[in-house]
Design a protein around this motif. Sequence first.
Motif, PDB file in Angstrom:
ATOM      1  N   ASP A 219      60.699  23.972  33.025  1.00 41.29           N
ATOM      2  CA  ASP A 219      59.340  23.539  32.719  1.00 41.29           C
ATOM      3  C   ASP A 219      58.301  24.195  33.619  1.00 41.29           C
ATOM      4  N   ASN A 220      58.705  25.063  34.531  1.00 39.65           N
ATOM      5  CA  ASN A 220      57.778  25.689  35.461  1.00 39.65           C
ATOM      6  C   ASN A 220      57.476  27.113  35.006  1.00 39.65           C
ATOM      7  N   VAL A 221      56.180  27.400  34.890  1.00 38.19           N
ATOM      8  CA  VAL A 221      55.713  28.719  34.488  1.00 38.19           C
ATOM      9  C   VAL A 221      55.184  29.436  35.726  1.00 38.19           C
ATOM     10  N   HIS A 222      55.482  30.730  35.836  1.00 34.32           N
ATOM     11  CA  HIS A 222      55.094  31.497  37.010  1.00 34.32           C
ATOM     12  C   HIS A 222      54.273  32.709  36.583  1.00 34.32           C
ATOM     13  N   LEU A 223      53.168  32.920  37.307  1.00 35.47           N
ATOM     14  CA  LEU A 223      52.410  34.164  37.205  1.00 35.47           C
ATOM     15  C   LEU A 223      52.877  35.064  38.354  1.00 35.47           C
ATOM     16  N   VAL A 224      53.437  36.209  38.009  1.00 32.18           N
ATOM     17  CA  VAL A 224      53.987  37.129  39.005  1.00 32.18           C
ATOM     18  C   VAL A 224      53.105  38.367  39.047  1.00 32.18           C
ATOM     19  N   LEU A 225      52.508  38.639  40.213  1.00 35.18           N
ATOM     20  CA  LEU A 225      51.642  39.803  40.399  1.00 35.18           C
ATOM     21  C   LEU A 225      52.342  40.773  41.339  1.00 35.18           C
ATOM     22  N   ASP A 226      52.590  41.963  40.810  1.00 35.86           N
ATOM     23  CA  ASP A 226      53.301  42.994  41.559  1.00 35.86           C
ATOM     24  C   ASP A 226      52.285  44.033  42.020  1.00 35.86           C
ATOM     25  N   VAL A 227      51.917  43.952  43.293  1.00 33.73           N
ATOM     26  CA  VAL A 227      50.937  44.887  43.858  1.00 33.73           C
ATOM     27  C   VAL A 227      51.464  45.348  45.209  1.00 33.73           C
ATOM     28  N   SER A 228      50.774  46.293  45.783  1.00 32.11           N
ATOM     29  CA  SER A 228      51.143  46.760  47.109  1.00 32.11           C
ATOM     30  C   SER A 228      50.807  45.694  48.151  1.00 32.11           C
ATOM     31  N   GLU A 229      51.439  45.805  49.320  1.00 26.29           N
ATOM     32  CA  GLU A 229      51.293  44.788  50.347  1.00 26.29           C
ATOM     33  C   GLU A 229      49.858  44.650  50.844  1.00 26.29           C
ATOM     34  N   GLU A 230      49.120  45.763  50.889  1.00 27.29           N
ATOM     35  CA  GLU A 230      47.786  45.737  51.475  1.00 27.29           C
ATOM     36  C   GLU A 230      46.677  45.533  50.450  1.00 27.29           C
ATOM     37  N   GLN A 231      46.993  45.483  49.157  1.00 29.40           N
ATOM     38  CA  GLN A 231      45.946  45.395  48.143  1.00 29.40           C
ATOM     39  C   GLN A 231      45.409  43.966  48.050  1.00 29.40           C
ATOM     40  N   SER A 232      44.087  43.825  48.014  1.00 26.46           N
ATOM     41  CA  SER A 232      43.407  42.537  47.854  1.00 26.46           C
ATOM     42  C   SER A 232      42.775  42.470  46.471  1.00 26.46           C
ATOM     43  N   PHE A 233      42.849  41.316  45.854  1.00 25.40           N
ATOM     44  CA  PHE A 233      42.321  41.163  44.500  1.00 25.40           C
ATOM     45  C   PHE A 233      41.933  39.703  44.293  1.00 25.40           C
ATOM     46  N   GLY A 234      41.110  39.488  43.303  1.00 23.51           N
ATOM     47  CA  GLY A 234      40.719  38.146  42.913  1.00 23.51           C
ATOM     48  C   GLY A 234      41.464  37.718  41.658  1.00 23.51           C
ATOM     49  N   LEU A 235      41.832  36.453  41.611  1.00 23.72           N
ATOM     50  CA  LEU A 235      42.546  35.896  40.460  1.00 23.72           C
ATOM     51  C   LEU A 235      41.861  34.595  40.058  1.00 23.72           C
ATOM     52  N   SER A 236      41.580  34.465  38.778  1.00 24.67           N
ATOM     53  CA  SER A 236      40.901  33.278  38.267  1.00 24.67           C
ATOM     54  C   SER A 236      41.618  32.794  37.016  1.00 24.67           C
ATOM     55  N   LEU A 237      41.833  31.489  36.940  1.00 26.11           N
ATOM     56  CA  LEU A 237      42.338  30.845  35.732  1.00 26.11           C
ATOM     57  C   LEU A 237      41.192  30.026  35.138  1.00 26.11           C
ATOM     58  N   TYR A 238      41.003  30.142  33.823  1.00 25.01           N
ATOM     59  CA  TYR A 238      39.872  29.456  33.195  1.00 25.01           C
ATOM     60  C   TYR A 238      40.242  29.109  31.760  1.00 25.01           C
ATOM     61  N   TRP A 239      39.474  28.144  31.205  1.00 26.05           N
ATOM     62  CA  TRP A 239      39.623  27.771  29.800  1.00 26.05           C
ATOM     63  C   TRP A 239      38.548  28.502  29.004  1.00 26.05           C
ATOM     64  N   ASN A 240      38.990  29.283  28.054  1.00 27.24           N
ATOM     65  CA  ASN A 240      38.083  30.079  27.245  1.00 27.24           C
ATOM     66  C   ASN A 240      37.646  29.261  26.036  1.00 27.24           C
ATOM     67  N   GLN A 241      36.451  28.701  26.120  1.00 21.85           N
ATOM     68  CA  GLN A 241      35.936  27.840  25.056  1.00 21.85           C
ATOM     69  C   GLN A 241      35.246  28.664  23.984  1.00 21.85           C
ATOM     70  N   VAL A 242      35.561  28.359  22.705  1.00 24.00           N
ATOM     71  CA  VAL A 242      34.830  28.999  21.611  1.00 24.00           C
ATOM     72  C   VAL A 242      33.405  28.460  21.557  1.00 24.00           C
ATOM     73  N   GLN A 243      33.270  27.131  21.695  1.00 24.79           N
ATOM     74  CA  GLN A 243      31.943  26.534  21.767  1.00 24.79           C
ATOM     75  C   GLN A 243      31.623  26.282  23.242  1.00 24.79           C
ATOM     76  N   GLY A 244      30.539  26.826  23.695  1.00 23.17           N
ATOM     77  CA  GLY A 244      30.104  26.580  25.063  1.00 23.17           C
ATOM     78  C   GLY A 244      30.611  27.636  26.024  1.00 23.17           C
ATOM     79  N   PRO A 245      30.181  27.539  27.282  1.00 21.66           N
ATOM     80  CA  PRO A 245      30.554  28.535  28.283  1.00 21.66           C
ATOM     81  C   PRO A 245      32.000  28.387  28.728  1.00 21.66           C
ATOM     82  N   VAL A 246      32.468  29.397  29.439  1.00 21.37           N
ATOM     83  CA  VAL A 246      33.808  29.375  30.010  1.00 21.37           C
ATOM     84  C   VAL A 246      33.885  28.283  31.078  1.00 21.37           C
ATOM     85  N   LYS A 247      35.010  27.549  31.122  1.00 19.76           N
ATOM     86  CA  LYS A 247      35.198  26.485  32.100  1.00 19.76           C
ATOM     87  C   LYS A 247      36.202  26.941  33.153  1.00 19.76           C
ATOM     88  N   PRO A 248      35.746  27.261  34.365  1.00 22.76           N
ATOM     89  CA  PRO A 248      36.691  27.695  35.400  1.00 22.76           C
ATOM     90  C   PRO A 248      37.602  26.555  35.828  1.00 22.76           C
TER      91      PRO A 248
END
Length: 716
Positions: A219-248
Amino acid sequence: MPMPWFLLSLALGRSPVVLSLERLEGLQDAARCSPGLSCHLWDGDVVCLPGSIVSAPGPVLVPTSLQTELVRRCYQETDCDLCVRVAVHLAVHGHWEKPEDEEKLGRAADPEPEEPRNASLQAQVVLSFQAYPTARCVLLEVQVPAALVQPGQSVGSVVFDCFEAALGTEVQIWSYTQPRYQKELNLTRQLPDCRGLEVQDSIQSCRALPWLSVTADGDNVHLVLDVSEEQSFGLSLYWNQVQGPVKPWWHRNLTGPQTIPLNQTDIVPCLCVQVWPLEPDSVRTSICPFTEDPRAHRNLWRAARLQLLPPRGWRLDAPCSLHAQATLCWQAPGRGPCQPLVPPLPRENVTVNMALEFPLLKGHPNLCVQVSSWEKLQLQECLWADSLGPLKDDMLLVEARGPQDNRSFCALEPSGCTPLLSRASTRAARLGEQLLQDLHSGQCLQLWDDDLGALWACPMDKYIHQRWVLVWLACLLFAAALFLLFLLKKDHVKRWLRLLKEDIRAGAAARGRAALLLYSADDAGFERLVGALASALCQVPLRVAVDLWSRRELSAQGPLAWFHAQRRRTVQEGGLVVLIFSPGAVALCREWLQDAGPAPGAHGPHDAFAASLSCVLPDFLQGRAPGRYVGAYFDGLLHADAVPALFRAVPVFPLPSQLPAFLGSLQGPRGPRPGRLGERAEQVARALQPALDSCLRPPGTAGMGRGMGPEAGDRT
């Protein structure tokens, strides 16, 4: 081993399906035309001023359609930008005007234009491009030779290279002529990101994007990001609404490879992932990997909630948009499914997270909202139950209005809408006249009203109370009749109740006592006498255990083991062990008391008495016998003085002379009254007498067994 949920690898660089883009060298914009046309691109950008529409003086060139194509504009081998190539398709619009002298003379115009009509056409075509944060306008001059000028016909296209744009952005393109002869063309496009283009090696921002995969372990879902050790990045999970703005929902700045767990219940179809390098003007790439997953859709319906918004509003709350229809229904308490009410609220599409209005005059706890998707019921809630209390046993009347003020009424029941004053065998039909009287007297609550009809909720409490009044009245009459009968037959009833009480008490007490009979098998006649006593005690009733009825268990377990099991059960259940003394039993007891012990092999394999003395004598010697043991012997077979003194620590009863006292001791203090006990003693005595007479016959009498006494021979 984790199993992939989608086998989805989102290479936020390369993707399984990618486009290979044409490569353009240099920084200069350019324009080219279809064969037969000539075109020129003005230097620099122009001001975007479409102006108003004017009438065409004759045939003119106008843009008819726009096409776009993505290319790469490269400054060095590995330094490129995304660029949008635009193609404008042109056509001739309008006709040549007739000369004035031909109109005055009434002559028909020639089908082919003359000298002035063979001139070429020239147009200034404007391309306007907008893509945040840039906006540009360019001007293209196009000339069409006279041979290609045919009113209403396409003449070709002009291509512009190119407008630079960022990956993943939305672009808008307009095209019109100066002066403008028609409404401008408009085209909106969403540019792909790095996943859909084969540009990872040439566009620097794409080379920095991480590789994302989605896997599931149970029942556990995993997001696996494979990048180099020194790389920095931003990650955002959000609900993409058809009506109205995106809900972070969740945002983190991360460095190096990451495995981010997600609860399976949090997965919904509109849950999206956005990732980008932590660099200036970096490209953000978004993906919604759970759009088609059936478990995500089930989670979405579990998370959906119906909410009442006073006074008559309601709303369907859900994290994502839903394809759903809603309708009102009437839920009777404990009477089957909720029945739809089509007139007040026809089945209509629902917009989530938006307040909706009930077309009702009043609320009612039995009014519920049903939400369905693809003809399947997903949600049902009675929104007024919290504020107006639990479901009521009200009858819903449906009023239908026809022409000339004709009105008809029916009652909504599980079988359908039953017309009032009908002969149907339903509750509404039986109470039809009373319900109409309640309606006309104002006792019913109007829930909805319009030109076609109305809905009324009529209370049924008083009719239910009337029915229970009749039931209670019948019960009271029955109780009064019983009381009168009791007064008339008072003596008989009292005697019967007393006997019944004593029988119940005595029977319960007797069934609760157990008795274990131990005896010495002196001869066959004595065994028959003990068997008669055991059978008579079972009729008292007592739960009797005797080795005569357990010979198979004795052979399997041995006399000592059998006695131990029976004695433990009898004592635990509060019963008594009955020692039946005979000349043989007395002789065995004396042998044990004189430490002589029984002679080996002197007793049969079923003689439990001889085996039991090893346990019985310690109980008497240590004072544990009272309350657990009683003694008995038969009149004429043994004298009272023959019983060893050690065993007189417990009551010893001669039988049958003291049968009442013997039975009273076995049944305990909760036994029957003395008179009842005497009757049972007489029954036991009658059962014992034939076997006892057989044992008392003189030696030599026919049918007599071996003699009795200490000197008797071998015992069975």
